[in-house]
Write an enzyme that holds these catalytic residues in place. Structure first.
Site, mmCIF file in Angstrom:
data_model
loop_
_atom_site.group_PDB
_atom_site.id
_atom_site.type_symbol
_atom_site.label_atom_id
_atom_site.label_comp_id
_atom_site.label_asym_id
_atom_site.label_seq_id
_atom_site.Cartn_x
_atom_site.Cartn_y
_atom_site.Cartn_z
ATOM 1 N N TYR A 87 -94.587 53.239 -4.339
ATOM 2 C CA TYR A 87 -93.744 53.544 -5.506
ATOM 3 C C TYR A 87 -92.820 52.341 -5.687
ATOM 4 O O TYR A 87 -91.998 52.060 -4.819
ATOM 5 C CB TYR A 87 -92.898 54.798 -5.263
ATOM 6 C CG TYR A 87 -93.653 56.101 -5.318
ATOM 7 C CD1 TYR A 87 -94.453 56.508 -4.253
ATOM 8 C CD2 TYR A 87 -93.559 56.932 -6.430
ATOM 9 C CE1 TYR A 87 -95.147 57.709 -4.302
ATOM 10 C CE2 TYR A 87 -94.254 58.131 -6.489
ATOM 11 C CZ TYR A 87 -95.045 58.519 -5.418
ATOM 12 O OH TYR A 87 -95.742 59.706 -5.476
ATOM 13 N N PRO B 17 -94.682 63.383 -13.258
ATOM 14 C CA PRO B 17 -95.534 63.262 -12.061
ATOM 15 C C PRO B 17 -94.963 62.388 -10.947
ATOM 16 O O PRO B 17 -95.562 62.267 -9.894
ATOM 17 C CB PRO B 17 -96.824 62.658 -12.617
ATOM 18 C CG PRO B 17 -96.467 62.055 -13.914
ATOM 19 C CD PRO B 17 -95.295 62.787 -14.434
ATOM 20 N N LYS C 169 -95.589 66.752 -7.908
ATOM 21 C CA LYS C 169 -95.316 68.184 -7.736
ATOM 22 C C LYS C 169 -96.142 69.107 -8.629
ATOM 23 O O LYS C 169 -96.260 70.295 -8.346
ATOM 24 C CB LYS C 169 -93.828 68.459 -8.024
ATOM 25 C CG LYS C 169 -92.891 67.903 -6.981
ATOM 26 C CD LYS C 169 -93.142 68.548 -5.635
ATOM 27 C CE LYS C 169 -92.901 67.576 -4.506
ATOM 28 N NZ LYS C 169 -93.568 67.960 -3.278
ATOM 29 N N TYR D 170 -90.871 65.685 -0.786
ATOM 30 C CA TYR D 170 -92.169 65.126 -1.178
ATOM 31 C C TYR D 170 -93.295 65.825 -0.420
ATOM 32 O O TYR D 170 -94.285 66.253 -1.016
ATOM 33 C CB TYR D 170 -92.200 63.618 -0.895
ATOM 34 C CG TYR D 170 -93.361 62.904 -1.545
ATOM 35 C CD1 TYR D 170 -94.658 63.014 -1.032
ATOM 36 C CD2 TYR D 170 -93.184 62.113 -2.675
ATOM 37 C CE1 TYR D 170 -95.735 62.384 -1.636
ATOM 38 C CE2 TYR D 170 -94.254 61.468 -3.286
ATOM 39 C CZ TYR D 170 -95.527 61.611 -2.753
ATOM 40 O OH TYR D 170 -96.589 60.973 -3.355
HETATM 41 P P1 FAS Z 1 -103.845 73.223 -16.370
HETATM 42 O O1 FAS Z 1 -103.311 72.600 -17.631
HETATM 43 O O2 FAS Z 1 -104.495 72.374 -15.343
HETATM 44 O O3 FAS Z 1 -104.918 74.354 -16.744
HETATM 45 C C1 FAS Z 1 -104.705 75.217 -17.861
HETATM 46 C C2 FAS Z 1 -106.062 75.635 -18.371
HETATM 47 O O4 FAS Z 1 -105.875 76.583 -19.443
HETATM 48 C C3 FAS Z 1 -106.850 74.466 -18.956
HETATM 49 O O5 FAS Z 1 -108.147 74.416 -18.394
HETATM 50 C C4 FAS Z 1 -106.891 74.749 -20.452
HETATM 51 O O6 FAS Z 1 -108.090 74.314 -21.063
HETATM 52 C C5 FAS Z 1 -106.793 76.268 -20.463
HETATM 53 N N1 FAS Z 1 -106.288 76.798 -21.735
HETATM 54 C C6 FAS Z 1 -105.333 76.279 -22.534
HETATM 55 N N2 FAS Z 1 -105.171 77.036 -23.635
HETATM 56 C C7 FAS Z 1 -106.059 78.076 -23.537
HETATM 57 C C8 FAS Z 1 -106.382 79.188 -24.360
HETATM 58 N N3 FAS Z 1 -105.782 79.367 -25.552
HETATM 59 N N4 FAS Z 1 -107.334 80.041 -23.940
HETATM 60 C C9 FAS Z 1 -107.964 79.856 -22.749
HETATM 61 N N5 FAS Z 1 -107.732 78.801 -21.922
HETATM 62 C C10 FAS Z 1 -106.773 77.930 -22.328
HETATM 63 N N6 FAS Z 1 -99.551 66.233 -11.784
HETATM 64 C C11 FAS Z 1 -99.374 65.441 -10.710
HETATM 65 O O7 FAS Z 1 -98.837 65.915 -9.710
HETATM 66 N N7 FAS Z 1 -99.790 64.132 -10.728
HETATM 67 C C12 FAS Z 1 -100.411 63.565 -11.807
HETATM 68 O O8 FAS Z 1 -100.765 62.405 -11.812
HETATM 69 C C13 FAS Z 1 -100.624 64.367 -12.945
HETATM 70 N N8 FAS Z 1 -101.267 63.859 -14.040
HETATM 71 C C14 FAS Z 1 -101.430 64.647 -15.140
HETATM 72 C C15 FAS Z 1 -102.093 64.157 -16.295
HETATM 73 C C16 FAS Z 1 -102.232 64.955 -17.442
HETATM 74 C C17 FAS Z 1 -102.923 64.399 -18.672
HETATM 75 C C18 FAS Z 1 -101.721 66.278 -17.445
HETATM 76 C C19 FAS Z 1 -101.819 67.152 -18.680
HETATM 77 C C20 FAS Z 1 -101.097 66.783 -16.311
HETATM 78 C C21 FAS Z 1 -100.954 65.980 -15.144
HETATM 79 N N9 FAS Z 1 -100.348 66.473 -13.982
HETATM 80 C C22 FAS Z 1 -100.163 65.705 -12.887
HETATM 81 C C23 FAS Z 1 -99.917 67.840 -13.901
HETATM 82 C C24 FAS Z 1 -101.147 68.684 -13.643
HETATM 83 O O9 FAS Z 1 -101.724 68.303 -12.427
HETATM 84 C C25 FAS Z 1 -100.727 70.128 -13.670
HETATM 85 O O10 FAS Z 1 -99.564 70.339 -12.891
HETATM 86 C C26 FAS Z 1 -101.815 71.061 -13.190
HETATM 87 O O11 FAS Z 1 -102.969 70.797 -13.927
HETATM 88 C C27 FAS Z 1 -101.321 72.490 -13.385
HETATM 89 O O12 FAS Z 1 -102.393 73.345 -13.286
HETATM 90 P P2 FAS Z 1 -102.490 74.636 -14.250
HETATM 91 O O13 FAS Z 1 -101.186 75.327 -14.261
HETATM 92 O O14 FAS Z 1 -103.718 75.349 -13.845
HETATM 93 O O15 FAS Z 1 -102.628 74.032 -15.731
HETATM 94 C C1 PHB Z 2 -102.020 60.285 -8.328
HETATM 95 O O1 PHB Z 2 -102.559 60.622 -9.418
HETATM 96 O O2 PHB Z 2 -102.670 59.842 -7.356
HETATM 97 C C2 PHB Z 2 -100.532 60.453 -8.190
HETATM 98 C C3 PHB Z 2 -99.774 60.776 -9.318
HETATM 99 C C4 PHB Z 2 -98.404 60.925 -9.191
HETATM 100 C C5 PHB Z 2 -97.801 60.753 -7.942
HETATM 101 C C6 PHB Z 2 -98.563 60.444 -6.826
HETATM 102 C C7 PHB Z 2 -99.947 60.296 -6.946
HETATM 103 O O3 PHB Z 2 -96.454 60.893 -7.824
#
Ligand code: FAS
Ligand code: PHB
Length: 387
Positions: free
Chosen positions: A198, A291, A295, A381
């Site tokens: 980081y 992110p 978490k 963390y």
């Molecule tokens: P999700 O968003 O994973 O899942 C929700 C599901 O509900 C999806 O499959 C969606 O298609 C579905 N859905 C939505 N609307 C609906 C409807 N009307 N009907 C039926 N289904 C529907 N977290 C990190 O810790 N590190 C990262 O690097 C990171 N990168 C990310 C990048 C992106 C682009 C996004 C959006 C999030 C990122 N996150 C990251 C956070 C991510 O990991 C979330 O915390 C995690 O996916 C949460 O999981 P769910 O709560 O299941 O939500």
């Molecule tokens: C990862 O996508 O590997 C990732 C993203 C955010 C973090 C750490 C790892 O803080």
């Protein structure tokens, strides 16, 4: 159709909940708007907290994780001229694992504990304040469907309908939008570091993560509204090299073919309460974190572990105690993780404000020189115990 628990969303929260309920003998149906292929291939989080790994292992989902994932003792914190390793195991006895959310999702899809209905549309939640809630939707063939349930779990992420199914007068939202986004790349190149770096830099934050010994995952702080067309691969690697300290003390960043590029805006969001009548929210449907603290996925897992216990006690033991406490108990961890994610984000991202810059350097010097400061970061963390 009728089931015991109707789950909206087949991301990690929805699928893990269905898996935990199935292990308790509770039937569920999962409704998902995307295809199975899309859901199983999304590239998102990369880090699993100690407790997440323990929970997935206890739920019979740890075999591939422990075979293909990589246990890390800690992370590097860096700013120009300095790089320090924080050893979470020395500080707290807890490690973290690098195992992509994409892989967690594949394991959950393979476990397929419940019937998952993919490619649905027009999902709507009804009568969630009564003891006869139901969901209507259009199936892949265009037919109107209805799913009656004892309970609805809103696991539909940040854009689903479950949040809004809580009447406006009954809900409160908290939001903070950050003045920057992350440009993320996936690259077919061996990581240039053994554990995550980081890096705070006057030109912006950078993170070196990874997915495997041959795939790297890296991020750059960019302004909101950044257009990927302005960031050819060469420019991305040059900026990463500068911010990560390429060439300092003999350390080099090795570039490679970029296989995925995306820009992720950063915000903090919490909706309370996480329960309304027979509707329970879990994961991103209830909260979003930047992110920087890794978490998002781990918080979804913690919510679902708690919700699984609550619904099992309610539906199998007729005991509403845990269900009645679910929102308050889950929100305590949500706010702890929201604070930590905000703290890591404000400590590491350039704001252009010289006062901020001095505060950031002071915090970084403190957490890399004081056992108390380092333990505080490590505890958050690597993650606190879920239950
Ligand atoms: P999700 O968003 O994973 O899942 C929700 C599901 O509900 C999806 O499959 C969606 O298609 C579905 N859905 C939505 N609307 C609906 C409807 N009307 N009907 C039926 N289904 C529907 N977290 C990190 O810790 N590190 C990262 O690097 C990171 N990168 C990310 C990048 C992106 C682009 C996004 C959006 C999030 C990122 N996150 C990251 C956070 C991510 O990991 C979330 O915390 C995690 O996916 C949460 O999981 P769910 O709560 O299941 O939500
Ligand atoms: C990862 O996508 O590997 C990732 C993203 C955010 C973090 C750490 C790892 O803080």
């Amino acid at each position: 159709m009728r089931t015991e628990v109707a789950i909206v969303g087949a991301g990690p929260a929805g699928l893990l909940l269905s898996h935990l309920l199935a292990r308790a003998g509770i039937e569920s149906v999962v409704l998902e708007t995307r295809s199975q292929e899309y859901v199983a291939s999304r590239i998102r989080a990369g880090i699993l907290e100690h407790s997440s790994v323990e929970l997935l292992t206890a739920a019979g989902l740890g075999e591939r994780l422990r075979a293909e994932g990589h246990e890390h003792r800690g992370i590097y914190l860096q700013w120009p001229g300095e790089r320090h390793h924080l050893d979470f195991v020395d500080l707290t006895g807890r490690s973290v694992w690098v195992y992509g959310q994409t892989e967690v999702q594949k394991d959950l899809v393979a476990a397929r504990a419940a019937e998952v209905v993919y490619d649905v549309a027009d999902t709507r939640l009804h009568d969630v304040g009564t003891d006869r809630p139901y969901v209507t939707y259009t199936d892949a063939g265009g037919a109107a469907r209805r799913l009656d349930a004892a309970v609805i779990a809103g696991c539909d992420g940040s854009f689903g309908p479950s949040r809004a199914a809580v009447p406006e007068a009954a809900r409160q939202t908290f939001e903070r939008v950050y003045p920057h986004s992350w440009l993320g790349i996936l690259a077919d190149v061996a990581p240039s570091t053994d554990e995550l770096i980081y890096a705070r830099h006057p030109d912006g934050f950078a993170l070196h993560s990874m997915r495997s010994p041959t795939v790297s995952r890296l991020y750059l702080q960019v302004p909101n509204g950044t257009d990927l067309a302005d960031w050819p691969d060469a420019r991305i690697w040059d900026e990463l090299a500068k911010r990560l300290g390429h060439g300092r003390d003999g350390w080099t960043l090795t570039p490679g073919p970029v296989t995925d590029k995306s820009v992720l805006p950063m915000r903090s969001f919490v909706q309370t309460p996480m329960r309304y009548g027979r509707l329970f929210l879990a994961g991103d449907a209830a909260h979003i974190v930047p992110p920087t603290g890794a978490k998002g996925l781990n918080l979804a897992i913690a919510d679902v572990a708690r919700l699984g216990d609550a619904l099992t006690a309610l539906l199998r033991g007729g005991d509403p105690t845990l269900a009645d406490r679910y929102s308050d108990d889950a929100l305590r961890r949500v706010w702890r993780c929201t604070h930590f994610s905000w703290w890591m984000t404000t400590m590491l991202h350039a704001s252009g404000d010289p006062f901020d810059a001095q505060l950031q350097l002071s915090q970084l010097r403190w957490v890399t020189s004081s056992a108390a400061g380092a333990t505080g970061l490590a505890e958050n963390y690597a993650g606190l115990p879920i239950r």
